[in-house]
Scaffold this motif. Structure first.
Motif, PDB file in Angstrom:
ATOM      1  N   SER A   1       0.848  -1.177   0.000  1.00 45.70           N
ATOM      2  CA  SER A   1       0.000   0.000   0.000  1.00 45.70           C
ATOM      3  C   SER A   1       0.892   1.237   0.000  1.00 45.70           C
ATOM      4  O   SER A   1       1.805   1.341   0.818  1.00 45.70           O
ATOM      5  N   ALA A   2       0.637   2.154  -0.917  1.00 41.11           N
ATOM      6  CA  ALA A   2       1.482   3.349  -1.020  1.00 41.11           C
ATOM      7  C   ALA A   2       0.643   4.551  -1.409  1.00 41.11           C
ATOM      8  O   ALA A   2      -0.144   4.497  -2.360  1.00 41.11           O
ATOM      9  N   ASP A   3       0.815   5.647  -0.663  1.00 34.85           N
ATOM     10  CA  ASP A   3       0.202   6.916  -1.039  1.00 34.85           C
ATOM     11  C   ASP A   3       0.916   7.486  -2.258  1.00 34.85           C
ATOM     12  O   ASP A   3       2.093   7.182  -2.503  1.00 34.85           O
ATOM     13  N   PRO A   4       0.241   8.337  -3.020  1.00 32.20           N
ATOM     14  CA  PRO A   4       0.921   9.012  -4.130  1.00 32.20           C
ATOM     15  C   PRO A   4       2.073   9.868  -3.604  1.00 32.20           C
ATOM     16  O   PRO A   4       1.956  10.473  -2.535  1.00 32.20           O
ATOM     17  N   PRO A   5       3.196   9.929  -4.321  1.00 36.13           N
ATOM     18  CA  PRO A   5       4.310  10.772  -3.880  1.00 36.13           C
ATOM     19  C   PRO A   5       3.890  12.233  -3.804  1.00 36.13           C
ATOM     20  O   PRO A   5       3.221  12.731  -4.712  1.00 36.13           O
TER      21      PRO A   5
END
Length: 441
Positions: free
Chosen positions: A289-293
């Protein structure tokens, strides 16, 4: 991400256990005994544990006590310790040694009663964001890695980006930015006085097999956060580690404190930060799971290696030769009293401007190296006042040098070796001043 948010909400609404009395610990790493405190939850079964790894500079255990107490109240035994001073300074540090310190702390925490040895991990802030993954990559004793404000780029590249960010925030533009953030950083790295300058975190991240929780502030001004989120995600995916959560907190700075612009630090942590760490450590890691940079005002740039003429010893020699040539003119005048010197006026201008420019640059360079770049002060025409004065003096050297050279050519007998040496100083000064930005807009 929805599950993480729901877990954080439940954690806020659920009663938290109190922290138990602190437990003092000591452990040895590379011949140095380090001391710390275990802030543990009160009662209950075996608890997971976190070892908190320091950011850069001098730190003791109390610098992270607020986070440790919050984690303890959430049921996590947290070890905070005093950072080593032996072998660690502005000009000396070894990330492998710091990683070994963290691993010694992990072993100490794993051996504590009431701690589940299979669930002890590391937490690293800033420089600790390089060290904590290194520790995790080297030992299966580390169950997980949490990073705050970690970098995906090397220390010299990160520092150059941070210096440029601070200077531009202060209204500084042009050659001074290039001098401080590029020429200066490349010179320090080339001289070997910037420890771990070229450390590459990517190969280390590729070796991390444990779950990773990477956290960044949207308004981080010390670490390029957008690049870090992207590099962490791409590296962990490439290495096949699918147990990661990468989270960006809005209105948060480098250490996840609340902020208005990334430069100030308000009271309190970013909402949800402490709860997210607690729930992630206590629960199922899951992922990916990764938020947008987050957006960055500028991108970091890899620093080029020094050319031969940029080598520190060459630049020091040029600076010393120019200063000696300029200063020699008034000194030798003490032995020429009563003698006529037709070129006295332009030569005096050249000697004065050259001496002030070379000596003044050294003084200002030292001031910048001691932190003045982070608070540049009044700015005029995109330049700090000292830098503007140095650039005007450098331009004066060029003008006075040209006038002196023409006059000397017309009156070849005037001044002799004294003026010749002075003009040699001007000839050396010009390329040196261009290199350091004094003669560049």
């Amino acid at each position: 991400m929805i599950a993480v948010v729901l877990a954080a909400v439940m954690a806020v609404s659920s009663p938290l256990p109190a922290a138990a009395p602190d437990g003092e610990v000591s452990f040895t790493s590379h011949g140095v005994t380090l001391r710390g405190t275990v802030v543990a939850p009160e009662g209950g079964g075996p608890a997971p544990g976190i070892v908190m790894v320091h950011g850069s500079g001098e730190h003791d255990r109390d610098d992270y006590r607020a986070e440790a107490e919050a984690f303890a109240k959430a049921g996590i035994a947290t070890l905070i310790y005093d950072k080593r001073t032996e072998g660690y300074s502005l000009f000396e540090r070894d990330y492998s040694v710091l990683a070994d310190d963290a691993l010694a702390a992990v072993r100490a925490l794993r051996s504590r009663p009431g701690v589940d040895p299979a669930r002890v991990g590391v937490w690293g802030l800033s420089e600790g964001g390089w060290v904590a993954p290194l520790a995790a990559s080297e030992s299966k004793d580390v169950a997980f890695a949490v990073t705050v404000g970690a970098n995906g780029v090397s220390p010299d590249r990160q520092q150059a980006w941070a210096l440029e960010t601070y200077l531009r925030r202060g209204g500084v533009t042009g050659s001074m930015v290039d001098m401080v953030a590029s020429t200066n950083m490349r010179t320090l790295a080339g001289a070997g006085v910037f420890p771990e300058a070229g450390y590459d975190p990517v190969p280390v991240l590729e070796k991390v097999r444990q779950p990773v929780l990477g956290l960044w502030g949207e308004l981080d001004r010390l670490t390029p956060p957008g690049e870090a989120v992207r590099i962490f995600r791409e590296t962990l995916d490439r290495a096949g580690n699918r147990q990661y959560t990468l989270k960006v907190f809005p209105q948060a700075q480098h250490g996840l404190r609340r902020t208005t612009d990334g430069f100030d630090k308000l009271d309190g942590f970013a909402p949800g930060y402490l709860e997210l760490v607690a729930n992630w450590v206590n629960g199922t890691k899951g992922g990916p799971s990764a938020d947008p940079p987050p957006a960055q005002a500028s991108q970091s740039v890899a620093l080029a290696p020094l050319a031969w003429y940029e080598a520190p010893w060459v630049q020091i020699a040029l600076w010393a030769l120019a200063l000696l040539a300029f200063a020699a003119y008034p000194v030798t005048a003490l032995f020429r009293r009563g003698k006529s010197v037709p070129l006295a006026r332009p030569a005096r201008w050249l000697a004065s401007a050259g001496t002030l420019a070379t000596a003044g640059f050294l003084v200002y360079y030292i001031a910048l190296s001691m932190g003045a770049a982070m608070a540049p002060g009044p700015v005029l025409f995109g330049r700090t006042l000292p830098w503007l004065a140095l650039q005007l003096l450098a331009a004066g050297v060029v003008v006075a040098g040209a006038v002196t050279a023409v006059s000397w050519w017309r009156k070849k007998e005037a001044g002799g070796a004294r003026v010749g040496l002075l003009l040699v100083g001007a000839a050396v000064f010009v390329p040196w001043a261009v290199h350091w930005g004094l003669l560049v807009p």
